[in-house]
Design a protein around this motif. Structure first.
Motif, PDB file in Angstrom:
ATOM      1  N   ASP A 132      14.359 -10.480  29.524  1.00 50.35           N
ATOM      2  CA  ASP A 132      14.939 -11.552  30.146  1.00 50.35           C
ATOM      3  C   ASP A 132      13.685 -12.241  31.703  1.00 50.35           C
ATOM      4  OD1 ASP A 132      16.200 -12.384  27.982  1.00 50.35           O
ATOM      5  OD2 ASP A 132      18.772 -12.371  29.447  1.00 50.35           O
ATOM      6  N   TYR A 133      14.368 -11.209  32.606  1.00 53.23           N
ATOM      7  CA  TYR A 133      12.459 -10.956  33.587  1.00 53.23           C
ATOM      8  C   TYR A 133      10.644 -11.070  33.533  1.00 53.23           C
ATOM      9  CZ  TYR A 133      10.997  -9.488  37.534  1.00 53.23           C
ATOM     10  OH  TYR A 133       9.548  -9.377  38.593  1.00 53.23           O
ATOM     11  N   LEU A 134      11.200 -10.238  32.555  1.00 47.55           N
ATOM     12  CA  LEU A 134       9.796  -9.612  32.101  1.00 47.55           C
ATOM     13  C   LEU A 134       9.339 -10.875  31.280  1.00 47.55           C
ATOM     14  CD1 LEU A 134       9.490  -5.499  30.628  1.00 47.55           C
ATOM     15  CD2 LEU A 134       8.272  -7.655  32.509  1.00 47.55           C
ATOM     16  N   GLU A 135      10.111 -11.344  29.812  1.00 44.33           N
ATOM     17  CA  GLU A 135       9.896 -12.519  29.492  1.00 44.33           C
ATOM     18  C   GLU A 135       9.224 -13.898  30.385  1.00 44.33           C
ATOM     19  OE1 GLU A 135      11.540 -12.766  25.331  1.00 44.33           O
ATOM     20  OE2 GLU A 135      12.503 -13.412  26.762  1.00 44.33           O
ATOM     21  N   LYS A 136       9.578 -14.110  31.838  1.00 40.31           N
ATOM     22  CA  LYS A 136       9.486 -14.627  32.572  1.00 40.31           C
ATOM     23  C   LYS A 136       7.690 -14.833  33.737  1.00 40.31           C
ATOM     24  CE  LYS A 136      14.265 -16.146  32.860  1.00 40.31           C
ATOM     25  NZ  LYS A 136      15.549 -15.989  33.596  1.00 40.31           N
ATOM     26  N   GLN A 137       7.117 -13.587  33.294  1.00 37.72           N
ATOM     27  CA  GLN A 137       6.867 -12.926  34.821  1.00 37.72           C
ATOM     28  C   GLN A 137       4.279 -13.634  33.536  1.00 37.72           C
ATOM     29  OE1 GLN A 137       7.487 -11.934  37.281  1.00 37.72           O
ATOM     30  NE2 GLN A 137       9.400 -11.894  36.309  1.00 37.72           N
ATOM     31  N   GLU A 138       4.299 -14.471  34.050  1.00 35.75           N
ATOM     32  CA  GLU A 138       3.040 -14.678  34.260  1.00 35.75           C
ATOM     33  C   GLU A 138       1.722 -13.636  33.586  1.00 35.75           C
ATOM     34  OE1 GLU A 138       1.072 -17.074  36.488  1.00 35.75           O
ATOM     35  OE2 GLU A 138       2.499 -18.988  37.129  1.00 35.75           O
ATOM     36  N   LEU A 139       2.295 -12.796  34.004  1.00 32.98           N
ATOM     37  CA  LEU A 139       1.410 -11.368  33.875  1.00 32.98           C
ATOM     38  C   LEU A 139       1.627 -10.471  32.865  1.00 32.98           C
ATOM     39  CD1 LEU A 139      -1.325  -9.782  35.695  1.00 32.98           C
ATOM     40  CD2 LEU A 139       0.314  -8.416  36.149  1.00 32.98           C
ATOM     41  N   VAL A 140       2.766 -11.375  31.569  1.00 31.64           N
ATOM     42  CA  VAL A 140       3.698 -10.214  30.799  1.00 31.64           C
ATOM     43  C   VAL A 140       2.950 -11.297  29.248  1.00 31.64           C
ATOM     44  CG1 VAL A 140       5.109 -10.011  29.296  1.00 31.64           C
ATOM     45  CG2 VAL A 140       4.721  -9.011  32.013  1.00 31.64           C
ATOM     46  N   MET A 169       2.647  -1.370  43.279  1.00 38.88           N
ATOM     47  CA  MET A 169       4.100  -1.270  42.959  1.00 38.88           C
ATOM     48  C   MET A 169       4.811  -2.027  44.080  1.00 38.88           C
ATOM     49  SD  MET A 169       6.303   2.170  43.711  1.00 38.88           S
ATOM     50  CE  MET A 169       6.383   1.846  45.366  1.00 38.88           C
ATOM     51  N   SER A 170       5.502  -2.530  43.466  1.00 39.30           N
ATOM     52  CA  SER A 170       6.668  -3.614  44.319  1.00 39.30           C
ATOM     53  C   SER A 170       7.654  -4.095  43.880  1.00 39.30           C
ATOM     54  CB  SER A 170       6.191  -5.092  43.727  1.00 39.30           C
ATOM     55  OG  SER A 170       5.974  -5.447  42.938  1.00 39.30           O
ATOM     56  N   ALA A 171       8.589  -3.863  44.554  1.00 45.16           N
ATOM     57  CA  ALA A 171      10.333  -3.956  44.767  1.00 45.16           C
ATOM     58  C   ALA A 171      10.634  -4.993  44.116  1.00 45.16           C
ATOM     59  CB  ALA A 171      10.901  -3.332  45.910  1.00 45.16           C
ATOM     60  N   ILE A 172      11.526  -5.186  42.761  1.00 46.11           N
ATOM     61  CA  ILE A 172      12.331  -5.976  42.498  1.00 46.11           C
ATOM     62  C   ILE A 172      13.261  -6.355  42.412  1.00 46.11           C
ATOM     63  CG2 ILE A 172      10.122  -6.707  40.686  1.00 46.11           C
ATOM     64  CD1 ILE A 172      11.572  -5.920  38.684  1.00 46.11           C
ATOM     65  N   SER A 173      13.781  -7.712  42.380  1.00 52.37           N
ATOM     66  CA  SER A 173      15.518  -7.582  41.923  1.00 52.37           C
ATOM     67  C   SER A 173      15.452  -8.409  40.167  1.00 52.37           C
ATOM     68  CB  SER A 173      15.700  -8.529  42.847  1.00 52.37           C
ATOM     69  OG  SER A 173      17.648  -9.100  42.618  1.00 52.37           O
ATOM     70  N   ILE A 174      16.441  -7.724  39.624  1.00 50.81           N
ATOM     71  CA  ILE A 174      16.712  -8.607  37.820  1.00 50.81           C
ATOM     72  C   ILE A 174      18.058  -8.981  38.121  1.00 50.81           C
ATOM     73  CG2 ILE A 174      16.752  -7.850  35.725  1.00 50.81           C
ATOM     74  CD1 ILE A 174      14.927  -5.583  36.818  1.00 50.81           C
ATOM     75  N   LYS A 175      18.465 -10.520  37.993  1.00 47.99           N
ATOM     76  CA  LYS A 175      19.238 -11.238  37.633  1.00 47.99           C
ATOM     77  C   LYS A 175      20.165 -10.026  36.046  1.00 47.99           C
ATOM     78  CE  LYS A 175      21.809 -15.619  37.182  1.00 47.99           C
ATOM     79  NZ  LYS A 175      22.964 -15.256  38.202  1.00 47.99           N
ATOM     80  N   LYS A 176      21.690  -9.805  36.486  1.00 48.68           N
ATOM     81  CA  LYS A 176      22.053  -9.895  34.845  1.00 48.68           C
ATOM     82  C   LYS A 176      23.279 -10.335  36.106  1.00 48.68           C
ATOM     83  CE  LYS A 176      24.054  -6.285  31.969  1.00 48.68           C
ATOM     84  NZ  LYS A 176      24.584  -4.663  31.946  1.00 48.68           N
ATOM     85  N   GLY A 177      23.976 -11.634  35.352  1.00 49.53           N
ATOM     86  CA  GLY A 177      25.098 -12.093  34.751  1.00 49.53           C
ATOM     87  C   GLY A 177      25.189 -13.003  36.789  1.00 49.53           C
TER      88      GLY A 177
END
Length: 298
Positions: free
Chosen positions: A91-99, A1-9
């Motif tokens: 958008d965030y998940l599409e950029k993750q190598e693991l996904v 588990m890791s805290a993440i920050s997701i850009k939205k505008g």
């Protein structure tokens, strides 16, 4: 588990990313959408953790204007923002190598289920959807928890919100209403009594889930329909899970009928709305069905 920050505008959404215990190079991913007034540390986080243990990358996050996420004013329930939050998480998940970007799906609980429907029908990057104790928050606001109220009686809420918003623009303090009732009596629906117990006691109480919805949220919610055009545009496989005794069951049945039958519908005997938030047996049953469904459809 890791805290993440997701850009939205111009703002950031606060989230938590769970990696599968047996990760491979590219993994399916599930977005978990919390109920109205909830935060990622409650039932959404519980599902995110359990589903990650079954081979999925999962994200639970706080909605815009809520929890640790950005967006002013705080404690606004804005359905359009709730739906567009999902787009930013994709958008965030599409950029993750693991996904695997071709294997992203969504799981929504209560109002989060309705928001998940609204997001899935408009963004087909989501390849499948599962809802748990789903509520179309607009229908619930218009018709009441048990669908027995006249929506015409809600016109006054628009007038009240207009007056309050104007007053706040002139410097008045913001006014909020509770998501779940503070005072319980014999007329309080069972599900609402359970919701009060969940959110307002140590059972699941969290300092960032303050049980507050700004009055200026009322017109936004009353004017929203999570299921609009679902019969046309919700073409992805859909799993609908609800309790037989839930006062909210009519939302699941309405969507099922509107789309001509869900891919799979699971109505659990004797279960009520809140049982799927933290009841071990019911959560386990929901997770089992979601894992089987998503493993097949993604």
């Amino acid at each position: 588990m890791s805290a993440i920050s997701i850009k939205k505008g111009l703002i950031q959404l606060a989230g938590v990313l769970y990696k599968p215990t047996t990760a491979v190079a590219k993994n399916p991913a599930l977005i978990i959408v919390h109920p109205g007034g909830g935060v990622k540390e409650q039932t959404a986080g519980l599902y995110a953790k359990k589903l990650s243990e079954q081979g999925f990358v999962t994200v639970a996050y706080d909605a815009s204007h809520q929890g640790e996420s950005g967006g002013e004013p705080h404690f606004l329930e804005d359905p359009s923002a709730r739906v567009s939050d999902v787009y930013s998480v994709i958008d965030y998940l599409e950029k993750q190598e693991l996904v695997d970007p071709e294997k992203i799906a969504i799981v929504g609980i209560c109002a989060g289920g309705g928001y998940s429907v609204a997001a899935a029908k408009s963004d087909h990057r989501l390849k499948a959807i599962a809802t748990i104790s789903m509520v179309n928050i607009g229908d619930s606001a218009r018709l009441g928890w048990d669908a027995d109220e006249d929506p015409k009686t809600k016109v006054g809420a628009f007038d009240m919100a207009a007056r309050q918003t104007s007053a706040e623009n002139k410097g008045a303090e913001a006014v909020a209403a509770p998501y779940v009732p503070l005072q319980l009596d014999n007329n309080t629906p069972f599900d609402m009594k359970e919701a009060s117990n969940y959110y307002l006691t140590p059972r699941a109480q969290h300092p960032r889930a303050a049980n507050k919805m700004l009055l200026r949220s009322f017109p936004l919610v009353l004017n929203f329909d999570a299921f609009q055009f679902a019969e046309l545009y919700l073409t992805q496989p859909a799993l609908l899970i609800a309790g037989e005794k839930a006062g909210s069951l009519w939302h699941t049945e309405n969507l099922d009928k509107k789309i001509g039958g869900a891919t799979k519908k699971v109505i659990v005997p004797k279960a009520a709305h809140m049982d799927f938030y933290d009841g071990a047996d019911y959560v386990g049953l929901a997770v089992k069905n979601i894992v089987e469904f998503m493993s097949e459809k993604l």
